[in-house]
Write a protein that holds these residues in place. Structure first.
Motif, mmCIF file in Angstrom:
data_model
loop_
_atom_site.group_PDB
_atom_site.id
_atom_site.type_symbol
_atom_site.label_atom_id
_atom_site.label_comp_id
_atom_site.label_asym_id
_atom_site.label_seq_id
_atom_site.Cartn_x
_atom_site.Cartn_y
_atom_site.Cartn_z
ATOM 1 N N LEU A 134 0.829 -1.172 0.167
ATOM 2 C CA LEU A 134 -0.010 0.013 -0.123
ATOM 3 C C LEU A 134 0.705 1.230 -0.139
ATOM 4 C CD1 LEU A 134 -2.929 1.117 0.168
ATOM 5 C CD2 LEU A 134 -2.599 1.252 2.780
ATOM 6 N N SER A 135 1.877 1.122 0.804
ATOM 7 C CA SER A 135 2.670 2.366 0.855
ATOM 8 C C SER A 135 3.510 2.710 -0.706
ATOM 9 C CB SER A 135 3.787 2.217 1.952
ATOM 10 O OG SER A 135 4.939 3.287 1.880
ATOM 11 N N ALA A 136 4.007 1.616 -1.129
ATOM 12 C CA ALA A 136 4.823 1.375 -2.496
ATOM 13 C C ALA A 136 3.758 2.148 -3.357
ATOM 14 C CB ALA A 136 5.241 0.272 -2.809
ATOM 15 N N ALA A 137 2.317 1.494 -3.309
ATOM 16 C CA ALA A 137 1.419 2.126 -4.530
ATOM 17 C C ALA A 137 1.051 3.667 -4.191
ATOM 18 C CB ALA A 137 0.193 1.112 -4.313
ATOM 19 N N LEU A 138 0.739 4.050 -2.884
ATOM 20 C CA LEU A 138 0.741 5.373 -2.806
ATOM 21 C C LEU A 138 1.696 6.325 -3.153
ATOM 22 C CD1 LEU A 138 -1.026 5.162 0.664
ATOM 23 C CD2 LEU A 138 -2.231 5.780 -1.577
ATOM 24 N N LYS A 148 1.501 9.162 -6.012
ATOM 25 C CA LYS A 148 1.838 10.514 -6.030
ATOM 26 C C LYS A 148 2.979 11.059 -7.000
ATOM 27 C CE LYS A 148 4.377 13.386 -2.646
ATOM 28 N NZ LYS A 148 5.589 13.520 -2.843
ATOM 29 N N ASN A 149 4.002 10.206 -7.263
ATOM 30 C CA ASN A 149 4.921 10.309 -8.512
ATOM 31 C C ASN A 149 4.224 10.507 -9.806
ATOM 32 O OD1 ASN A 149 6.908 10.370 -6.484
ATOM 33 N ND2 ASN A 149 7.442 8.252 -6.771
ATOM 34 N N THR A 150 3.501 9.678 -9.842
ATOM 35 C CA THR A 150 2.411 9.614 -11.246
ATOM 36 C C THR A 150 1.881 10.918 -11.447
ATOM 37 O OG1 THR A 150 2.403 7.369 -11.230
ATOM 38 C CG2 THR A 150 0.973 8.464 -12.645
ATOM 39 N N GLU A 151 1.218 11.389 -10.638
ATOM 40 C CA GLU A 151 0.418 12.683 -10.376
ATOM 41 C C GLU A 151 1.387 13.784 -10.655
ATOM 42 O OE1 GLU A 151 -1.676 12.288 -6.779
ATOM 43 O OE2 GLU A 151 -3.523 11.424 -7.906
ATOM 44 N N GLU A 152 2.609 13.778 -9.986
ATOM 45 C CA GLU A 152 3.484 14.830 -10.168
ATOM 46 C C GLU A 152 4.025 14.861 -11.633
ATOM 47 O OE1 GLU A 152 6.539 14.493 -7.388
ATOM 48 O OE2 GLU A 152 5.356 14.606 -5.674
ATOM 49 N N ASP A 153 4.275 13.634 -12.080
ATOM 50 C CA ASP A 153 4.707 13.506 -13.463
ATOM 51 C C ASP A 153 3.596 14.116 -14.501
ATOM 52 O OD1 ASP A 153 7.058 12.637 -12.405
ATOM 53 O OD2 ASP A 153 6.856 10.451 -13.173
ATOM 54 N N LEU A 154 2.548 13.763 -14.265
ATOM 55 C CA LEU A 154 1.441 14.045 -15.002
ATOM 56 C C LEU A 154 1.272 15.565 -15.214
ATOM 57 C CD1 LEU A 154 -1.455 11.489 -14.498
ATOM 58 C CD2 LEU A 154 -0.330 12.099 -16.521
ATOM 59 N N ALA A 155 1.249 16.313 -14.042
ATOM 60 C CA ALA A 155 1.266 17.813 -13.973
ATOM 61 C C ALA A 155 2.427 18.370 -14.702
ATOM 62 C CB ALA A 155 1.260 18.286 -12.513
ATOM 63 N N TYR A 156 3.645 17.843 -14.488
ATOM 64 C CA TYR A 156 4.798 18.227 -15.226
ATOM 65 C C TYR A 156 4.797 18.008 -16.609
ATOM 66 C CZ TYR A 156 9.925 18.427 -16.018
ATOM 67 O OH TYR A 156 11.067 18.898 -16.587
ATOM 68 N N LEU A 157 4.337 16.933 -17.158
ATOM 69 C CA LEU A 157 3.949 16.627 -18.595
ATOM 70 C C LEU A 157 3.100 17.644 -19.141
ATOM 71 C CD1 LEU A 157 4.157 12.846 -18.620
ATOM 72 C CD2 LEU A 157 5.598 14.412 -19.883
ATOM 73 N N ARG A 158 2.045 17.952 -18.490
ATOM 74 C CA ARG A 158 0.828 18.951 -19.000
ATOM 75 C C ARG A 158 1.574 20.301 -19.084
ATOM 76 N NH1 ARG A 158 -2.581 17.130 -14.872
ATOM 77 N NH2 ARG A 158 -3.454 15.309 -15.546
#
Length: 192
Positions: free
Chosen positions: A137-141, A145-155
């Protein structure tokens, strides 16, 4: 020619350069068409990365609640098991089919079976299962978080590349108008 170190985010996604001065990017060796093509290719790469990250986020959004629910159940079993000698039976309902459930009485054994994926199930002591699920669960969270940061960065990078493309295109239109105006004025001067 000196190579510049490319800026990247913590997970290695390159930062899109912002074109302040179009003349610095458009040269005789690299005319407008080539620069525009490079910018469009970079934009397409960023969009491809964005799609991959959106897929990853969607998978994590489905996976995290499932891990949480499983962890809560294992923790419940851990509490109920307590001391195996005086552990009481747990009455529960389990699914037989989509709309068909049956009642069962379960005597805590101190062990639990977890699906690991790829049709693999392993039996763990309840405490070990709780630790494993908590770490998953900790790894998935963290990954979410990293994926959401990357999505904002990519946008942001996609927006920068689209602005760059528009700036180069508008600069080219302006240069063509200036060249046409000069040609018309020289033609008019030649007719006098």
């Amino acid at each position: 020619m000196q190579q510049q170190q490319m800026e990247v985010n913590p997970r290695g996604i390159p930062k899109a350069p912002f074109v302040e001065n179009v003349e610095d990017h458009v040269t005789v060796e690299e005319p407008v068409e080539i620069v525009l093509k490079k910018f469009q290719e970079a934009t397409a790469k960023y969009k491809f990365m964005e799609m991959n990250h959106l897929t990853r986020k969607s998978n994590l959004d489905a996976k995290i609640p499932e891990i949480r629910k499983t962890l809560e159940m294992v923790q419940f079993l851990e509490i109920e098991a307590g001391d195996e000698d005086d552990a009481k039976e747990i009455e529960t309902m389990y699914e037989l089919n989509d709309t068909l459930y049956a009642t069962a009485k379960i005597k805590p054994t101190g062990k639990v079976c977890l699906w690991l994926g790829a049709n693999v199930m392993l039996e763990y002591p309840v405490e070990e299962a709780a630790e494993l699920l908590a770490s998953k669960l900790s790894a998935a969270l963290k990954t979410l978080k990293n994926t959401e940061e990357d999505l904002a960065y990519l946008r942001d990078q996609i927006t920068t590349m689209e602005v760059n493309t528009a700036r180069v295109y508008n600069w080219d239109v302006k240069q063509r108008r200036i060249a046409r105006a000069k040609a018309e004025s020289s033609d008019a001067a030649g007719l006098d």
